[in-house]
Write a protein that holds these residues in place. Structure first.
Motif, PDB file in Angstrom:
ATOM      1  N   GLU A   1      58.845  51.553  66.998  1.00  0.00           N
ATOM      2  CA  GLU A   1      57.759  52.422  66.572  1.00  0.00           C
ATOM      3  C   GLU A   1      57.077  51.847  65.341  1.00  0.00           C
ATOM      4  OE1 GLU A   1      58.700  56.833  66.956  1.00  0.00           O
ATOM      5  OE2 GLU A   1      60.688  55.944  66.793  1.00  0.00           O
ATOM      6  N   PRO A   2      55.727  51.731  65.347  1.00  0.00           N
ATOM      7  CA  PRO A   2      55.026  51.164  64.192  1.00  0.00           C
ATOM      8  C   PRO A   2      54.960  52.121  63.012  1.00  0.00           C
ATOM      9  CG  PRO A   2      53.461  51.863  65.852  1.00  0.00           C
ATOM     10  CD  PRO A   2      54.824  52.045  66.462  1.00  0.00           C
ATOM     11  N   SER A   3      55.104  53.441  63.248  1.00  0.00           N
ATOM     12  CA  SER A   3      55.054  54.419  62.169  1.00  0.00           C
ATOM     13  C   SER A   3      55.843  55.650  62.571  1.00  0.00           C
ATOM     14  CB  SER A   3      53.600  54.798  61.840  1.00  0.00           C
ATOM     15  OG  SER A   3      53.000  55.437  62.960  1.00  0.00           O
ATOM     16  N   LYS A   4      56.125  56.474  61.577  1.00  0.00           N
ATOM     17  CA  LYS A   4      56.926  57.672  61.829  1.00  0.00           C
ATOM     18  C   LYS A   4      56.726  58.644  60.678  1.00  0.00           C
ATOM     19  CE  LYS A   4      59.962  60.117  64.111  1.00  0.00           C
ATOM     20  NZ  LYS A   4      59.712  60.570  65.490  1.00  0.00           N
ATOM     21  N   ILE A   5      56.725  59.944  60.997  1.00  0.00           N
ATOM     22  CA  ILE A   5      56.668  60.975  59.976  1.00  0.00           C
ATOM     23  C   ILE A   5      58.049  61.608  59.867  1.00  0.00           C
ATOM     24  CG2 ILE A   5      55.688  63.203  59.308  1.00  0.00           C
ATOM     25  CD1 ILE A   5      53.123  62.400  60.691  1.00  0.00           C
ATOM     26  N   VAL A   6      58.598  61.607  58.652  1.00  0.00           N
ATOM     27  CA  VAL A   6      59.907  62.203  58.413  1.00  0.00           C
ATOM     28  C   VAL A   6      59.771  63.288  57.361  1.00  0.00           C
ATOM     29  CG1 VAL A   6      61.155  60.097  59.025  1.00  0.00           C
ATOM     30  CG2 VAL A   6      60.536  60.517  56.637  1.00  0.00           C
ATOM     31  N   LYS A   7      60.738  64.188  57.350  1.00  0.00           N
ATOM     32  CA  LYS A   7      60.761  65.261  56.365  1.00  0.00           C
ATOM     33  C   LYS A   7      61.844  64.971  55.331  1.00  0.00           C
ATOM     34  CE  LYS A   7      58.918  68.894  59.345  1.00  0.00           C
ATOM     35  NZ  LYS A   7      59.124  70.270  59.883  1.00  0.00           N
ATOM     36  N   VAL A   8      61.440  64.997  54.072  1.00  0.00           N
ATOM     37  CA  VAL A   8      62.363  64.724  52.968  1.00  0.00           C
ATOM     38  C   VAL A   8      62.627  66.037  52.235  1.00  0.00           C
ATOM     39  CG1 VAL A   8      62.736  63.421  50.846  1.00  0.00           C
ATOM     40  CG2 VAL A   8      61.464  62.386  52.741  1.00  0.00           C
ATOM     41  N   GLN A   9      63.902  66.374  52.096  1.00  0.00           N
ATOM     42  CA  GLN A   9      64.288  67.611  51.438  1.00  0.00           C
ATOM     43  C   GLN A   9      64.414  67.393  49.929  1.00  0.00           C
ATOM     44  OE1 GLN A   9      64.550  70.411  53.246  1.00  0.00           O
ATOM     45  NE2 GLN A   9      64.169  69.285  55.158  1.00  0.00           N
ATOM     46  N   ALA A  10      63.938  68.374  49.165  1.00  0.00           N
ATOM     47  CA  ALA A  10      64.115  68.383  47.707  1.00  0.00           C
ATOM     48  C   ALA A  10      64.234  69.843  47.288  1.00  0.00           C
ATOM     49  CB  ALA A  10      62.957  67.701  47.008  1.00  0.00           C
ATOM     50  N   SER A  11      65.261  70.496  47.786  1.00  0.00           N
ATOM     51  CA  SER A  11      65.398  71.952  47.672  1.00  0.00           C
ATOM     52  C   SER A  11      65.487  72.426  46.230  1.00  0.00           C
ATOM     53  CB  SER A  11      66.629  72.424  48.453  1.00  0.00           C
ATOM     54  OG  SER A  11      67.792  71.775  47.975  1.00  0.00           O
ATOM     55  N   LEU A  12      65.876  71.549  45.295  1.00  0.00           N
ATOM     56  CA  LEU A  12      65.966  71.958  43.898  1.00  0.00           C
ATOM     57  C   LEU A  12      64.595  72.278  43.319  1.00  0.00           C
ATOM     58  CD1 LEU A  12      67.848  72.342  41.463  1.00  0.00           C
ATOM     59  CD2 LEU A  12      67.493  69.938  40.906  1.00  0.00           C
ATOM     60  N   PHE A  13      63.535  71.666  43.884  1.00  0.00           N
ATOM     61  CA  PHE A  13      62.191  71.849  43.352  1.00  0.00           C
ATOM     62  C   PHE A  13      61.235  72.481  44.357  1.00  0.00           C
ATOM     63  CE2 PHE A  13      63.978  68.146  41.170  1.00  0.00           C
ATOM     64  CZ  PHE A  13      63.818  68.515  39.853  1.00  0.00           C
ATOM     65  N   LEU A  14      61.400  72.153  45.643  1.00  0.00           N
ATOM     66  CA  LEU A  14      60.432  72.553  46.645  1.00  0.00           C
ATOM     67  C   LEU A  14      61.071  73.450  47.698  1.00  0.00           C
ATOM     68  CD1 LEU A  14      58.826  69.027  47.254  1.00  0.00           C
ATOM     69  CD2 LEU A  14      58.062  70.781  45.640  1.00  0.00           C
ATOM     70  N   LYS A  15      60.348  74.513  48.046  1.00  0.00           N
ATOM     71  CA  LYS A  15      60.852  75.382  49.110  1.00  0.00           C
ATOM     72  C   LYS A  15      60.764  74.682  50.461  1.00  0.00           C
ATOM     73  CE  LYS A  15      59.801  79.845  46.947  1.00  0.00           C
ATOM     74  NZ  LYS A  15      59.053  81.126  47.088  1.00  0.00           N
ATOM     75  N   ASP A  16      59.641  74.036  50.687  1.00  0.00           N
ATOM     76  CA  ASP A  16      59.419  73.349  51.961  1.00  0.00           C
ATOM     77  C   ASP A  16      59.706  71.855  51.798  1.00  0.00           C
ATOM     78  OD1 ASP A  16      58.527  75.770  53.080  1.00  0.00           O
ATOM     79  OD2 ASP A  16      56.480  75.414  52.323  1.00  0.00           O
ATOM     80  N   SER A  17      60.046  71.243  52.899  1.00  0.00           N
ATOM     81  CA  SER A  17      60.311  69.806  52.873  1.00  0.00           C
ATOM     82  C   SER A  17      59.013  69.035  52.678  1.00  0.00           C
ATOM     83  CB  SER A  17      60.998  69.370  54.168  1.00  0.00           C
ATOM     84  OG  SER A  17      60.193  69.703  55.285  1.00  0.00           O
ATOM     85  N   LEU A  18      59.142  67.821  52.189  1.00  0.00           N
ATOM     86  CA  LEU A  18      58.008  66.940  51.930  1.00  0.00           C
ATOM     87  C   LEU A  18      57.812  66.020  53.126  1.00  0.00           C
ATOM     88  CD1 LEU A  18      56.025  66.095  49.568  1.00  0.00           C
ATOM     89  CD2 LEU A  18      57.697  64.327  49.017  1.00  0.00           C
TER      90      LEU A  18
END
Length: 605
Positions: A503-520
């Motif tokens: 795959e040439p590209s991909k969208i992933v979700k990065v968790q940062a629950s200490l600061f953000l409610k939703d994933s990045l």
């Protein structure tokens, strides 16, 4: 007491010259100081007993430490540890086979049932496992590590590449096959020491502390197998002593095991990784001893040092010991005494001789490879304590202009304190004292100068850990009739996986629950690095009113360091900021991504 005589009169190697005898004066002076400080205590000290394993016993212990104890059982059992065999290279397999052969012969002499043959597992025909240097390992095992032949050869430039993608033993086998001559040389002038650079692959560089505790537990096993394979290729015997438990007083600071000290210290300060008393000694010297001329070399008063030791025993944990009143040379004497008084050597009784034997490897790069593996094999308390000591010694060397202690001077002073230990047998051949003393100092010199490299986990070891995790997650059933097909199945699975990783590209979700409610949500392409995700995270926080500072490799918030972490199926991996994330995603598409506090702590925690 395992000690060196005052000065040996044996013949010198070709790499020594008339000025070398002067450079070793610090070594012999330190030996005399150690003898003076211990002669009165010799009778009352608890000496450690070290036994030489009997025939076959050493091999059995090696197989057990290597996670292959099932191979010497009376019958095969279902055990996930056998997955380890599927990750081994040719030279590593040969090392396992040699130990099994020796153990089998010793068992037959004792009229016991023979053990399983590793050839039954790997399906190798013939009476020996041979090196096939044109094909070191299955193509899936190190898919991103093409062998760079020029990097294996000693160049004429100041900076040399230190290849961590290919197993060290495989590199040594290539050099052996090509009959490349290696120059045996000891360089006393640190300005002439070659500089080594670890090339960063697309998956970055992994340091000790970057792997999860679960994955880190696998590293010593793999490092032991690789070290044994490297020694086999180089024609060196890897001897390990068998340390017998000894009686020791567990109520003191001096003469107490590192594990006991840390257990007590962690009750006061959780997450302590280096004994508090050693931290205090190093901190005191860092504050007022780094610029003291002859620090470490100039010995303090033995009477005062002994008196200070008694005060530390009674007042340290109560916070009543006054460091400002202690002379720097007495503190350095306490530091060296703490190291010597450990119930077992800091480099461990099992591997102290292996550290000393590194001096017998002609090639500098291969000496560093062996030291790197030995550091990885050390128990965690020993490794963390050694790291704290080496970091301090590097600071001493960096202030050479003020304290007159260059790298070689520091090495010659510290070497006797690391390699001399009460109770260990003195087996120094007559006439070899000077050669072995210089070799011990040279090993310490390398550990100080190249310590950053030694605390690196080679890419080939990280790859083997990844393969262990992947194979374990498949839950293979290891019955005898299926073991021979294991490698074939793994090859087939790998081929299927490789068809889906373009795959040439991909969208992933990065968790940062200490600061953000939703994933990045992060868009990965061929150029996306871990540092880019941190910058995107920083920008996102700034838009939400957070006050933060950033660098290339980390984000600081309220004094804490945050890194982008990659999670394996069974553990986390703290990423190098230069890691290309799309490549990492292709290696393990099922993993989670998260930004959280860096799990590695500085020395003083």
């Amino acid at each position: 007491m395992n000690h060196f005589p005052r000065k040996g009169s044996g013949s010198l190697n070709s790499w020594t010259d008339s000025s070398d005898s002067l450079s070793m004066d610090n070594f012999w002076l330190e030996v005399e100081n150690i003898k003076e400080s211990t002669e009165l205590e010799q009778e009352e000290s608890n000496l450690m007993e070290v036994k030489t394993p009997e025939e076959g016993e050493a091999e059995a212990e090696w197989l057990q430490d290597a996670g292959l104890s099932d191979l010497i059982g009376d019958h095969a059992t279902e055990n996930d540890n056998l997955v380890l065999l599927s990750t081994l290279t040719k030279t590593q397999t040969a090392a396992v086979q040699r130990r099994l052969d020796t153990y089998t012969q010793s068992r037959r002499k004792k009229n016991k049932q023979p053990v399983r043959d590793v050839r039954d597992i790997f399906g190798v025909a013939g009476s020996e496992v041979c090196y096939h240097l044109t094909s070191f390992y299955p193509s899936w095992q190190f898919p991103w590590a093409p062998l760079d032949f020029p990097s294996l050869l000693r160049g004429s430039g100041r900076e040399e590449l230190f290849n961590t993608e290919t197993a060290y033993s495989e590199q040594a086998a290539i050099l052996l096959k090509g009959s490349f001559q290696r120059e045996f040389r000891r360089i006393k002038d640190e300005s002439s020491l070659p500089k080594f650079k670890i090339p960063k692959g697309r998956l970055g560089v992994t340091k000790i502390g970057d792997l999860s505790p679960q994955d880190m537990k696998k590293i010593p096993t793999l490092a032991l197998i690789e070290l044994t394979a490297l020694c086999d290729v180089l024609g060196l015997e890897l001897k390990r002593n068998k340390a017998v438990k000894h009686k020791a007083t567990e109520t003191r600071l001096f003469g107490v095991s590192l594990s006991t000290l840390l257990e007590n210290d962690q009750k006061l300060l959780p997450n302590t990784r280096v004994p508090l008393v050693l931290q205090a000694l190093l901190s005191c010297l860092e504050k007022k001893g780094l610029d003291t001329e002859g620090i470490l070399r100039v010995s303090g008063s033995q009477t005062r040092i002994k008196s200070l030791e008694r005060k530390l025993e009674s007042d340290f944990y109560a916070g009543l010991f006054h460091w400002d009143e202690v002379h720097q040379n007495d503190v350095s004497g306490l530091l060296k005494r703490f190291i010597r008084e450990l119930p077992a050597p800091l480099l461990t009784a099992e591997y102290l001789s292996a550290f000393a034997a590194v001096q017998n490897i002609p090639d500098l790069k291969q000496r560093l490879q062996a030291l790197n593996l030995l550091v990885l094999i050390l128990p965690e308390p020993n490794r963390n304590t050694l790291k704290a000591l080496l970091e301090f010694l590097r600071q001493v060397v960096s202030r050479e202009r003020e304290n007159k202690m260059n790298l070689w001077n520091v090495s010659t002073v510290i070497a006797p304190n690391l390699f001399m230990h009460k109770g260990l047998p003195n087996k120094i051949p007559e006439g070899k004292e000077k050669q072995l003393a210089e070799g011990a100092a040279d090993v310490v010199r390398m550990m100080i100068h190249y310590q950053d490299m030694l605390w690196t986990i080679s890419s080939f070891l990280v790859t083997q850990v990844r393969k262990l995790n992947e194979s374990s997650s498949r839950k293979y059933q290891f019955y005898d009739r299926r073991i021979k097909n294991l490698l074939r199945k793994i090859h087939m699975d790998k081929d299927k996986a490789e068809k889906n990783c373009a795959e040439p590209s991909k969208i992933v979700k990065v968790q940062a629950s200490l600061f953000l409610k939703d994933s990045l949500e992060v868009h990965l392409n061929n150029g996306t690095k871990a540092a880019d995700v941190l910058r995107q995270f920083q920008k996102h926080l700034g838009q939400n009113g957070w006050s933060i500072k950033s660098t290339h490799s980390c984000i600081k918030f309220n004094g804490n360091l945050f890194y982008c972490l990659f999670f394996y199926p069974t553990g986390e991996h703290c990423l190098d900021p230069d890691t290309y994330l799309l490549d990492l995603y292709h290696v393990n598409p099922q993993a989670e991504w998260i930004i959280r506090q860096n799990p590695s702590f500085p020395r003083m925690l």
